[in-house]
Write an enzyme that holds these catalytic residues in place. Structure first.
Site, PDB file in Angstrom:
ATOM      1  CG  HIS A   1      -1.868   1.084   1.323  1.00  0.00           C
ATOM      2  ND1 HIS A   1      -1.515   2.346   1.744  1.00  0.00           N
ATOM      3  CD2 HIS A   1      -3.189   1.139   1.014  1.00  0.00           C
ATOM      4  CE1 HIS A   1      -2.594   3.124   1.690  1.00  0.00           C
ATOM      5  NE2 HIS A   1      -3.623   2.423   1.251  1.00  0.00           N
TER       6      HIS A   1
ATOM      7  CG  ASP B   1      -8.112   3.973  -0.907  1.00  0.00           C
ATOM      8  OD1 ASP B   1      -7.969   3.520   0.249  1.00  0.00           O
ATOM      9  OD2 ASP B   1      -7.411   4.889  -1.364  1.00  0.00           O
TER      10      ASP B   1
END
Lengths: 374, 374
Positions: B213, B336
């Site tokens: 990430h 997200d």
């Protein structure tokens, strides 16, 4: 490659050796992989590197004094006696018959020449100003000898923006050059910074674009990008040059200089991939934090103020994507000669499944407009 | 946005306020822009952030002692009393009914939860090990309560690879978690470096992927990327995380760990755009300089060992490009959440002009396979 392999190869493919001024091994290897392009299109190569003796002498001088950095390593390679240098350096220096023979072989009608990266940007200000001027004179002479085959971008010295502007004016009004080349950052500084606004203002006033060509990231920032050779053409150049483009898009310089044109190679150095996201995040940040300050969205300026070229990115998938998100008026053909292969660059666009009118725009129409080639 | 605007807005749209545990203004604003998704697809969100109280406490503690850096600024925002924090932080902390209500509203069947960036990676090794363990326990409890709605990725501490491996084994074999989350670099170090190979080896042996990430670039490298907010989601996160991915592709770790799977969000953090060029330049460098050492081309490993997700990149043009260059087996849907909008993420893929079978793969099939969700 071993030296005897080159000789063996050169013997086997004698035709290539007949081209004047051209070392043979690598070039011939690459040539064999692609057909000679048809004469169907007027192909204008908008990223085509050359070197001048004053520039190479300058590289030699700083090489004596500076620690080894990424750009400097590359310049020292060009000065060395590797097979690569023996092939590449003479081709960079040749802006006459030898180059034209290779252009003919690759189906290239015209090259827009630019001083090879990092141009004069490693030098002290005085040296940079002087070598830029000498190199621009050499370039103008070459164009004068072959005006239908060469155009050119002027080198300039962001180390000293005032003197850069003087040279920019001379380059356009006296030498008739067609734009400017800046090899991304200069000592960690970028064109969006206020001290460089005179350069942007001059480009706008002169009606000529600035081509931002890759170089290595600043030495102070490059550590994460350096392993496995990633600091260069596989990744780091794009990070550096894409960042330069993004800084221009987000800085507001295109509100200040609305007619300024910036050219980015390598299909926009990654920027077009991110159009959706950076517009979205720009808007999100503005809503949440009151940041921003642009009159339009960042992508508006990408489409209005930037052009991209195909240099080193001979991918039909990428081309089609870019046609979709930024349109056919903003893309120009480039091979990145001599570092990349003219024939491959032509084969890619010749074969692309896009409308014929778009191919003509990309091969010549957009370049003629942007660089005032008529 | 002023506080009274929020209250006025919340009054006007009472329905949103009825959702438990959900601050209202921003979310409701965004909701209005997109329709409630149909129930046609089983949508598995593969990038969905959450926070734990031990993590936030840890951020608070280091905030007292460290100079302000890009990641730290963000964590301090989450701890602050801005409207943004008042909206976001409770949503991050909620891994129960409140989140499920928002998932229902956004048409999301399941979220694969991961500790919000930069996870535990700003902490000292001891603190990181301890907070990772606590947070993984909290995560496993939430999943146990709602096993059909939540799966999860375990946090780990690259500050101490040996103890990270112990936690990775515990997370899979004892807690039943579905993979791992690493927020790019840890103090300037990347997973390709030899000291981190035990982490890669464990992920391969356990048969679970590592999701890399974004976080900010290392403070020592970020200077050129920082102006105009570009250090974050508009550009810098992608540079950092894409660089991490490229380092893995070029380092040879996928020859060493051939069954290792790495997941990258944001449509591959820019890497797919460059497939043509980095393969070409890898090959050029190998030919000229004898560099390289991979058994296959870099793009081979991209297709074999990497998955990408749609997080924050709701662009049909990018999706189609990625389908063309890396194929439908390698793409997973992600919103997200809570940083981006579930409804928008669904509307984008629902409407995409791609085959129905590919939509199902992207929405659920690939995630079920990679994260062992069945």
């Amino acid at each position: 490659m071993q030296r005897r392999d080159i000789l063996g190869l050169a013997g086997a493919i004698g035709a290539a050796a007949a081209l004047p001024g051209v070392a043979n091994a690598q070039r011939s290897l690459e040539e064999g992989r692609f057909p000679k392009p048809s004469g169907k299109y007027k192909r204008i190569g908008t990223e085509a590197a050359f070197a001048t003796q004053p520039q190479l002498d300058g590289f030699r001088d700083i090489g004596k004094y500076l620690a080894e950095g990424a750009d400097l390593s590359f310049t020292q390679i060009l000065l060395g006696d590797s097979d690569y240098a023996k092939d590449m350096t003479p081709r960079l220096l040749n802006i006459g018959e030898g180059r034209i023979a290779e252009m003919d072989d690759g189906g290239v009608a015209m090259q827009v020449l630019s001083l090879t990266s990092p141009g004069v940007q490693l030098f002290s200000a005085d040296t940079a100003v002087s070598i830029a001027r000498e190199s621009n004179d050499i370039l103008a002479e070459a164009i004068a000898k072959h005006p239908s085959r060469f155009a050119g971008l002027a080198a300039l010295s962001p180390q000293d923006p005032k003197r850069a502007v003087v040279e920019m004016e001379r380059a356009v009004t006296r030498l008739g050059l067609n734009g400017f080349i800046v090899n991304s950052h200069t000592d960690g500084h970028y064109l969006d910074e206020e001290q460089n606004w005179p350069i942007l203002e001059a480009a706008e006033a002169l009606g000529r674009p600035i081509y931002i060509h890759p170089r290595s990231l600043p030495e102070t920032s490059i550590a994460p990008f350096r392993p496995y050779g990633l600091g260069g053409a596989s990744w780091g150049y794009a990070v550096e040059t894409g960042t330069h483009g993004m800084r221009l898009l987000f800085s507001g310089v295109f509100d200040r200089f609305p007619n300024l044109k910036i050219v980015l190679g390598h299909m926009g150095e990654g920027i077009p991939y991110w159009v959706y996201r950076f517009d979205h995040m720009y808007e999100t940040a503005r809503r949440n934090w009151g940041t921003g300050g642009l009159v339009n969205t960042p992508s508006f300026y990408l489409k209005r103020n930037m052009m991209i070229t195909t240099s080193g990115m001979f991918s039909e998938s990428v081309l089609k994507y870019c046609l979709e998100v930024i349109g056919p008026d903003n893309i120009m053909w480039a091979a990145d000669y001599p570092y990349q292969n003219n024939r491959e660059a032509a084969a890619f666009l010749d074969a692309a499944a896009i409308p014929e009118t778009q191919k003509i725009q990309i091969y010549s129409g957009n370049a003629e407009r942007i660089f005032h080639l008529n």
